[in-house]
Motif scaffolding. Structure first.
Motif, PDB file in Angstrom:
ATOM      1  N   GLU A 191       0.862  -1.130   0.047  1.00  0.00           N
ATOM      2  CA  GLU A 191      -0.086  -0.128   0.003  1.00  0.00           C
ATOM      3  C   GLU A 191       0.784   1.246   0.022  1.00  0.00           C
ATOM      4  OE1 GLU A 191      -2.191  -3.295   1.112  1.00  0.00           O
ATOM      5  OE2 GLU A 191      -0.266  -2.646   1.900  1.00  0.00           O
ATOM      6  N   ARG A 192       1.954   1.252   0.665  1.00  0.00           N
ATOM      7  CA  ARG A 192       2.859   2.164   0.609  1.00  0.00           C
ATOM      8  C   ARG A 192       3.548   2.512  -0.613  1.00  0.00           C
ATOM      9  NH1 ARG A 192       7.823   2.712  -0.037  1.00  0.00           N
ATOM     10  NH2 ARG A 192       8.335   0.560   0.201  1.00  0.00           N
ATOM     11  N   GLY A 201       1.807   8.445  -7.230  1.00  0.00           N
ATOM     12  CA  GLY A 201       2.241   9.890  -7.515  1.00  0.00           C
ATOM     13  C   GLY A 201       3.298  10.170  -8.476  1.00  0.00           C
ATOM     14  N   ARG A 202       3.934   9.142  -8.738  1.00  0.00           N
ATOM     15  CA  ARG A 202       4.924   8.936  -9.885  1.00  0.00           C
ATOM     16  C   ARG A 202       4.326   8.996 -11.132  1.00  0.00           C
ATOM     17  NH1 ARG A 202      10.641   5.672  -8.863  1.00  0.00           N
ATOM     18  NH2 ARG A 202      11.115   6.759  -6.792  1.00  0.00           N
ATOM     19  N   PHE A 203       3.669   7.815 -11.398  1.00  0.00           N
ATOM     20  CA  PHE A 203       3.073   7.456 -12.594  1.00  0.00           C
ATOM     21  C   PHE A 203       1.470   7.381 -12.847  1.00  0.00           C
ATOM     22  CE2 PHE A 203       6.917   4.834 -11.383  1.00  0.00           C
ATOM     23  CZ  PHE A 203       7.927   5.682 -12.426  1.00  0.00           C
ATOM     24  N   PRO A 209      -5.588  -1.740  -7.529  1.00  0.00           N
ATOM     25  CA  PRO A 209      -6.159  -0.505  -7.983  1.00  0.00           C
ATOM     26  C   PRO A 209      -5.219   0.103  -9.203  1.00  0.00           C
ATOM     27  CG  PRO A 209      -6.286  -0.607  -5.710  1.00  0.00           C
ATOM     28  CD  PRO A 209      -5.381  -1.725  -5.986  1.00  0.00           C
ATOM     29  N   LEU A 210      -3.810   0.104  -9.138  1.00  0.00           N
ATOM     30  CA  LEU A 210      -3.285   1.023 -10.185  1.00  0.00           C
ATOM     31  C   LEU A 210      -3.213   0.193 -11.275  1.00  0.00           C
ATOM     32  CD1 LEU A 210      -0.116   1.948  -7.899  1.00  0.00           C
ATOM     33  CD2 LEU A 210      -1.893   3.475  -9.110  1.00  0.00           C
ATOM     34  N   LEU A 211      -3.247  -1.253 -11.210  1.00  0.00           N
ATOM     35  CA  LEU A 211      -3.271  -2.108 -12.474  1.00  0.00           C
ATOM     36  C   LEU A 211      -4.893  -1.902 -12.956  1.00  0.00           C
ATOM     37  CD1 LEU A 211      -1.702  -5.285 -10.868  1.00  0.00           C
ATOM     38  CD2 LEU A 211      -0.868  -4.125 -12.696  1.00  0.00           C
TER      39      LEU A 211
END
Length: 233
Positions: free
Chosen positions: A69-70, A77-79, A127-129
């Motif tokens: 999660e971290r 934030g980066r991508f 969630p990012l995937l």
């Protein structure tokens, strides 16, 4: 305009994981190289930068609660997304053990990284995937986890990889409708710190993982492969 492909590899400071990062970066991916310590990740990233392959180092201990999660917050934030997750981190190639006399503490420790580590990483980064247009998950497994060819010995490693294969099947079935391809890949016996001497070159083992990470949208999901060919479960 073709967007960069953002790929994250766990346990990537050496061996197969480092070679996967090398091959993905050479293919034009934006690669996030992770390791249990920031120092190890940064040292490995410097090595690749020296080859003209810049990657992004990141600390990620898959065996620790809250770490994915971290990492997800940092990636967001980066991508803003993640396109490829390669679950490579693994421990406890316990060739000296037998199932009939196993130290269950060793088995438990292996499961914490090899199964739960991969599982919690998927949960943390999913969630990012889902924000990706072409999400892929590759679980680095082993023929040692194949029930079809299962033998005795190396119980912690074998059981953890068999369980990772089961997780691969479940995730593939559940995420298929979202276009997320999930596959397990056995790199074969590779000459690394874990595999020891006598194995094939690490680049050959990593190539099958990179293939699964770069599958087209109509590629397979829920499979177990070595050198792009199916391996019996």
């Amino acid at each position: 305009m073709i967007m960069d492909v953002v790929s994250l590899v766990t346990g990537a400071n050496r061996g197969i994981g480092l070679e996967v990062c090398r091959q993905l970066a050479a293919a034009g991916h934006t690669v996030v190289l992770t390791a249990r310590s920031a120092d190890k990740a940064e040292a490995a990233a410097r090595d690749l930068a020296g080859e003209g392959l810049p990657v992004h180092p990141m600390r990620l201990d898959v065996s620790a609660q809250g770490e994915p999660e971290r990492a997800a917050k940092e990636l967001a934030g980066r991508f803003g997304r993640l396109d490829v997750l390669v679950n490579n981190a693994a421990i406890a190639y316990d060739t000296s053990q037998r199932a009939s006399a196993a130290d269950l503490g060793v088995v438990r420790t292996a499961l914490e990284t090899n199964l739960y580590g991969a599982w919690r990483t998927v949960l943390g980064l999913l969630p990012l995937l889902r924000a990706s247009a072409r999400p892929r998950i590759v679980n680095v497994s082993s023929g040692a986890g194949s029930l079809t060819t299962m033998g005795g010995g190396t119980p912690a490693y074998r059981v953890s990889k068999a369980a990772l294969n089961a997780l691969t099947r479940m995730l593939a079935d559940e995420l298929r409708v979202e276009g997320i391809l999930v596959n397990a890949v056995c790199p074969g016996w590779v000459a690394t710190d874990m595999g020891g001497r006598g194995g094939r070159p690490v680049a050959e083992g990593a190539a099958g993982i990179v293939w699964a990470a770069t599958l087209p949208g109509d590629g397979p999901t829920g499979g177990f492969f070595r050198d792009r060919k199916p391996v019996p479960w």
